[in-house]
Design a protein around this motif. Sequence first.
Motif, mmCIF file in Angstrom:
data_model
loop_
_atom_site.group_PDB
_atom_site.id
_atom_site.type_symbol
_atom_site.label_atom_id
_atom_site.label_comp_id
_atom_site.label_asym_id
_atom_site.label_seq_id
_atom_site.Cartn_x
_atom_site.Cartn_y
_atom_site.Cartn_z
ATOM 1 N N LYS A 184 -6.757 11.227 -14.697
ATOM 2 C CA LYS A 184 -5.438 11.508 -14.154
ATOM 3 C C LYS A 184 -5.297 11.159 -12.673
ATOM 4 C CE LYS A 184 -3.443 12.987 -17.856
ATOM 5 N NZ LYS A 184 -2.354 12.168 -18.460
ATOM 6 N N SER A 185 -6.414 10.835 -12.005
ATOM 7 C CA SER A 185 -6.352 10.500 -10.576
ATOM 8 C C SER A 185 -6.207 9.001 -10.336
ATOM 9 C CB SER A 185 -7.614 11.010 -9.864
ATOM 10 O OG SER A 185 -7.708 12.421 -9.950
ATOM 11 N N LEU A 186 -6.112 8.207 -11.398
ATOM 12 C CA LEU A 186 -6.031 6.752 -11.246
ATOM 13 C C LEU A 186 -4.819 6.331 -10.422
ATOM 14 C CD1 LEU A 186 -6.957 5.032 -14.650
ATOM 15 C CD2 LEU A 186 -8.124 4.790 -12.449
ATOM 16 N N THR A 187 -5.072 5.513 -9.394
ATOM 17 C CA THR A 187 -3.981 4.940 -8.603
ATOM 18 C C THR A 187 -3.986 3.412 -8.654
ATOM 19 O OG1 THR A 187 -5.334 4.973 -6.585
ATOM 20 C CG2 THR A 187 -3.941 6.897 -7.013
ATOM 21 N N HIS A 188 -5.092 2.822 -9.121
ATOM 22 C CA HIS A 188 -5.197 1.357 -9.171
ATOM 23 C C HIS A 188 -5.877 0.955 -10.469
ATOM 24 C CE1 HIS A 188 -6.525 -2.600 -6.937
ATOM 25 N NE2 HIS A 188 -5.824 -2.833 -8.040
ATOM 26 N N LEU A 189 -5.191 0.184 -11.285
ATOM 27 C CA LEU A 189 -5.757 -0.347 -12.530
ATOM 28 C C LEU A 189 -5.735 -1.868 -12.468
ATOM 29 C CD1 LEU A 189 -6.781 -0.063 -15.481
ATOM 30 C CD2 LEU A 189 -4.364 -0.157 -16.184
ATOM 31 N N ARG A 190 -6.874 -2.466 -12.752
ATOM 32 C CA ARG A 190 -6.963 -3.931 -12.851
ATOM 33 C C ARG A 190 -7.300 -4.283 -14.295
ATOM 34 N NH1 ARG A 190 -10.603 -6.224 -8.416
ATOM 35 N NH2 ARG A 190 -8.726 -5.784 -7.166
ATOM 36 N N ARG A 191 -6.371 -4.927 -14.941
ATOM 37 C CA ARG A 191 -6.519 -5.265 -16.358
ATOM 38 C C ARG A 191 -6.053 -6.702 -16.575
ATOM 39 N NH1 ARG A 191 -9.193 -4.704 -21.152
ATOM 40 N NH2 ARG A 191 -7.809 -4.450 -22.940
ATOM 41 N N ASN A 192 -6.607 -7.637 -15.818
ATOM 42 C CA ASN A 192 -6.298 -9.050 -16.007
ATOM 43 C C ASN A 192 -7.014 -9.563 -17.253
ATOM 44 O OD1 ASN A 192 -4.821 -9.091 -13.574
ATOM 45 N ND2 ASN A 192 -6.707 -9.398 -12.402
ATOM 46 N N MET A 193 -6.417 -10.516 -17.921
ATOM 47 C CA MET A 193 -6.966 -11.024 -19.174
ATOM 48 C C MET A 193 -7.108 -12.548 -19.116
ATOM 49 S SD MET A 193 -7.566 -8.305 -20.863
ATOM 50 C CE MET A 193 -7.706 -8.635 -22.617
ATOM 51 N N PRO A 194 -7.815 -13.151 -20.082
ATOM 52 C CA PRO A 194 -8.009 -14.602 -20.061
ATOM 53 C C PRO A 194 -6.696 -15.371 -20.227
ATOM 54 C CG PRO A 194 -9.589 -13.538 -21.532
ATOM 55 C CD PRO A 194 -8.564 -12.503 -21.172
ATOM 56 N N LEU A 195 -6.693 -16.598 -19.734
ATOM 57 C CA LEU A 195 -5.533 -17.484 -19.851
ATOM 58 C C LEU A 195 -5.192 -17.719 -21.313
ATOM 59 C CD1 LEU A 195 -3.634 -19.527 -18.333
ATOM 60 C CD2 LEU A 195 -5.396 -21.227 -18.755
ATOM 61 N N TRP A 196 -3.900 -17.708 -21.641
ATOM 62 C CA TRP A 196 -3.451 -18.015 -22.996
ATOM 63 C C TRP A 196 -2.252 -18.940 -22.915
ATOM 64 C CZ3 TRP A 196 1.362 -15.880 -24.888
ATOM 65 C CH2 TRP A 196 1.983 -15.002 -23.983
ATOM 66 N N ASP A 226 -2.733 -4.568 -11.594
ATOM 67 C CA ASP A 226 -3.015 -5.997 -11.745
ATOM 68 C C ASP A 226 -3.075 -6.271 -13.243
ATOM 69 O OD1 ASP A 226 -3.317 -6.237 -8.948
ATOM 70 O OD2 ASP A 226 -5.373 -5.529 -9.082
ATOM 71 N N PHE A 227 -2.110 -7.031 -13.742
ATOM 72 C CA PHE A 227 -1.916 -7.153 -15.188
ATOM 73 C C PHE A 227 -1.663 -8.608 -15.583
ATOM 74 C CE2 PHE A 227 0.145 -5.229 -19.138
ATOM 75 C CZ PHE A 227 -0.982 -4.515 -19.501
ATOM 76 N N ALA A 228 -2.380 -9.522 -14.944
ATOM 77 C CA ALA A 228 -2.142 -10.953 -15.150
ATOM 78 C C ALA A 228 -2.553 -11.404 -16.549
ATOM 79 C CB ALA A 228 -2.911 -11.757 -14.099
ATOM 80 N N PHE A 229 -1.790 -12.363 -17.081
ATOM 81 C CA PHE A 229 -2.069 -13.022 -18.356
ATOM 82 C C PHE A 229 -2.134 -12.049 -19.535
ATOM 83 C CE2 PHE A 229 -3.593 -16.010 -15.155
ATOM 84 C CZ PHE A 229 -2.906 -17.151 -15.545
ATOM 85 N N ASN A 230 -1.305 -11.031 -19.482
ATOM 86 C CA ASN A 230 -1.133 -10.149 -20.630
ATOM 87 C C ASN A 230 0.084 -10.592 -21.421
ATOM 88 O OD1 ASN A 230 -2.932 -7.472 -20.863
ATOM 89 N ND2 ASN A 230 -2.873 -8.129 -18.725
ATOM 90 N N ARG A 231 0.234 -10.052 -22.632
ATOM 91 C CA ARG A 231 1.269 -10.539 -23.548
ATOM 92 C C ARG A 231 2.484 -9.620 -23.610
ATOM 93 N NH1 ARG A 231 -1.358 -14.482 -27.022
ATOM 94 N NH2 ARG A 231 -3.566 -14.575 -26.456
ATOM 95 N N LEU A 232 2.698 -8.846 -22.559
ATOM 96 C CA LEU A 232 3.839 -7.939 -22.547
ATOM 97 C C LEU A 232 5.157 -8.691 -22.360
ATOM 98 C CD1 LEU A 232 4.130 -6.037 -19.162
ATOM 99 C CD2 LEU A 232 2.958 -8.212 -19.405
ATOM 100 N N SER A 233 6.253 -7.969 -22.604
ATOM 101 C CA SER A 233 7.584 -8.538 -22.434
ATOM 102 C C SER A 233 8.385 -7.667 -21.466
ATOM 103 C CB SER A 233 8.300 -8.596 -23.794
ATOM 104 O OG SER A 233 8.568 -7.283 -24.256
ATOM 105 N N ASP A 234 9.671 -7.913 -21.379
ATOM 106 C CA ASP A 234 10.533 -7.094 -20.511
ATOM 107 C C ASP A 234 10.479 -5.612 -20.894
ATOM 108 O OD1 ASP A 234 11.227 -9.363 -19.199
ATOM 109 O OD2 ASP A 234 13.369 -9.305 -19.686
ATOM 110 N N THR A 235 10.247 -5.336 -22.168
ATOM 111 C CA THR A 235 10.174 -3.942 -22.624
ATOM 112 C C THR A 235 9.037 -3.209 -21.924
ATOM 113 O OG1 THR A 235 11.040 -4.551 -24.808
ATOM 114 C CG2 THR A 235 9.874 -2.452 -24.637
#
Length: 315
Positions: A184-196, A226-235
């Motif tokens: 619950k103390s998380l302030t920074h998440l880095r979840r970058n993924m491979p190029l697609w 940090d959420f680069a190269f993920n497959r999310l949309s506007d939602t």
Amino acid sequence: MEKEREEMESMNGPSKRVCVSVENSAVCTTGGRWDELNPEILASIFVRIVPPDLMVRSVVLVCRNWMETVSGPSCWMEIDLEDWCRKCCIAKRPHLIDPVVHKVVRQSRSTVQRLSTYRLGIAGFSIAASRGRCLKTLQIPMCEVTDQVVEKHVGFLTNLTFLDISYCLKITEKGLKAFGTQCKSLTHLRRNMPLWELPTSVEASDVNDQEALIIAETMKGLQRLDFAFNRLSDTGIEAILTQCKALTHLEIQGCWNVELKGDLEVRCKKLVDFRSPWIDEHEDNLVDSSDDDSNEDESDDESIYSESPSSSDLD
């Protein structure tokens, strides 16, 4: 023994003089000896100028005082083994990583506050988590950890403020939810993924907002994502911006399903730092040149590291 002494001497200079900075003024004392310094001061010096692998291979051999200092927890509150782990992988000896992480985390006596590794395995993560009640920063890109392992050990990591699980393909929405629920103390998440590659038709669209929705639901205190190269949309973007009220930095380069329709683009640009989904030509050229530099660095590392680390290097 003499070789180790020379190595430390060349790195630190002759041990004839000790300089101490006191309120922006330097006080220089002649005749002082490094091996006679207070253990806490020695530990503070070691963690700033000596890489962890050199600390346990060479520093411990200089004298008894230095060996006792390195053996204590003060030198292991911040453990940065990422460069060493990468060299192990280049040398095709990744099996050394987990035992070394086990050793240094145990040596910290559960006081480690930062752990940075690369390609950490299940055994390494398990020992780090079980002794990680003080951990605030955990960087484990390209790890082999699974959702089941995360769920089993994440209860020990309640003090985490920065988590890097980039390119950890075996951690899915289930593991991400476990982190969000327990940390619950998380302030920074880095979840970058491979190029697609961007799908060529609407029918082939590969949209997955599940991770974004989990982040919005369980990590509402995030300030940086940090959420680069993920497959999310506007939602997914809408959910994150709506529920993560403290967010100031957002990186979604390469999230090619994002269109930023309506007021989403305006809301994103109000952040302190926002990296849009699309990489322009100038940035693309910079990425290409940095990749070339990275390849050259890896070649240099491979030649420099032609002498592979032995299993006793960090014993």
